[in-house]
Enzyme design. Structure first.
Site, short mmCIF file in Angstrom:
data_model
loop_
_atom_site.label_atom_id
_atom_site.label_comp_id
_atom_site.label_asym_id
_atom_site.label_seq_id
_atom_site.Cartn_x
_atom_site.Cartn_y
_atom_site.Cartn_z
N GLU A 46 0.82 -1.21 0.00
CA GLU A 46 0.00 0.00 0.00
C GLU A 46 0.86 1.27 0.00
OE1 GLU A 46 -3.03 0.44 -0.66
OE2 GLU A 46 -3.51 -1.68 -0.76
N TYR A 129 -7.52 6.19 3.75
CA TYR A 129 -7.52 5.13 2.75
C TYR A 129 -6.60 3.98 3.17
CZ TYR A 129 -6.07 2.20 -0.95
OH TYR A 129 -5.77 1.07 -1.65
N ASP A 147 -10.05 5.19 -2.84
CA ASP A 147 -8.88 5.84 -3.44
C ASP A 147 -9.35 6.53 -4.71
OD1 ASP A 147 -9.24 3.84 -5.28
OD2 ASP A 147 -7.14 3.21 -5.32
#
Ligand code: SF4
Length: 242
Positions: A46, A129, A147
């Site tokens: 991520e 997020y 996102d």
């Protein structure tokens, strides 16, 4: 009947989910971070995917994990070494934040990345997020994520009038209403809507003609009524996209 904590359903929500999940089972890409539920590996992916395309992250992901296979090895590394391992990905602040996160997790959470989005958000470099993504993709918590790709799909599908003035709170609320309550299904839903935004409902062009949710998408249905406009609306390039 919906409980107090369960938001009311959106029109066509169930069909939207079904169509999306069916399409994802057949068309979702086999990405390395989709094969794991290891919270550390998910966190690395991520952080890398913030501002970097999937193809480029694939080139660096395994090399980084080979060098720092656990959160402990990363926490013990020197900042300069971590920065060097990030070379080629750019935006070095992400590497510094990931390193600080590893140290904070060792110090504050006994080396275990928390599953609670609020605890995750208190860690370095973790926004709403990323907290949702780690909670959903590592722990299969039924947590919405929004996102750039997901925001675009939600806007076009449910709030086409908000296209030019995106209301993020509205989009997070919509994601929360759509997400399945079962963790495994929520994992698949979050991956699927992100994938739709990356492959079909893209920033450059919405490929409504081949989109699995067209029949229940407000923008897609409008293009159905305009047969000459088969491709759907064009959009400007987003700030962050997978
Ligand atoms: S129908 Fe078109 S606008 Fe709607 S989600 Fe699919 S590609 Fe996007």
């Amino acid at each position: 009947m919906a409980s107090k904590s369960t938001p009311p359903a959106l029109p066509h929500a169930a069909e939207f989910r079904q169509r999306l999940l069916r399409w994802f089972r057949r068309n979702g890409r086999d990405l390395p971070w989709r094969r794991t539920r290891d919270p550390y590996q998910i966190a690395v992916s991520e952080f890398m995917l913030q501002q970097t395309q999937v193809g480029r992250v694939r080139e660096y992901y395994h090399a980084f994990l080979d060098k720092y296979p656990t959160i402990h090895t990363l926490a013990q590394a020197r900042p300069r070494a971590v920065r060097e391992s990030w070379e080629g990905l750019g935006y070095y602040r992400r590497a510094a934040n990931l390193h600080r996160l590893a140290r904070a997790v060792i110090k504050q959470h006994d080396g275990i990345i928390p599953s609670d989005p609020d605890q995750l958000r208190a860690l370095p470099g973790v926004g709403r997020y990323t907290a949702g993504a780690v909670a959903s993709f590592a722990y299969e918590r039924a947590t919405p994520v929004v996102d750039t790709n997901i925001a675009r799909v939600l806007r076009r599908a449910f709030h086409p009038r908000a296209t030019h003035s995106p209301n993020l709170a509205l989009l997070w609320d919509t994601a929360g209403r759509l997400i399945p309550r079962r963790g495994k299904s929520a994992w698949a839903f979050n991956q699927a809507i992100m994938e739709l935004g990356a492959l079909v409902c893209t920033a450059r062009i919405a490929k409504c003609g081949v989109c699995p949710v067209r029949a229940v998408c407000k923008t897609g249905r409008a293009t159905l009524r305009r047969p000459r406009d088969r491709a759907g609306p064009r959009q400007v390039k987003p700030r962050r996209s997978r």
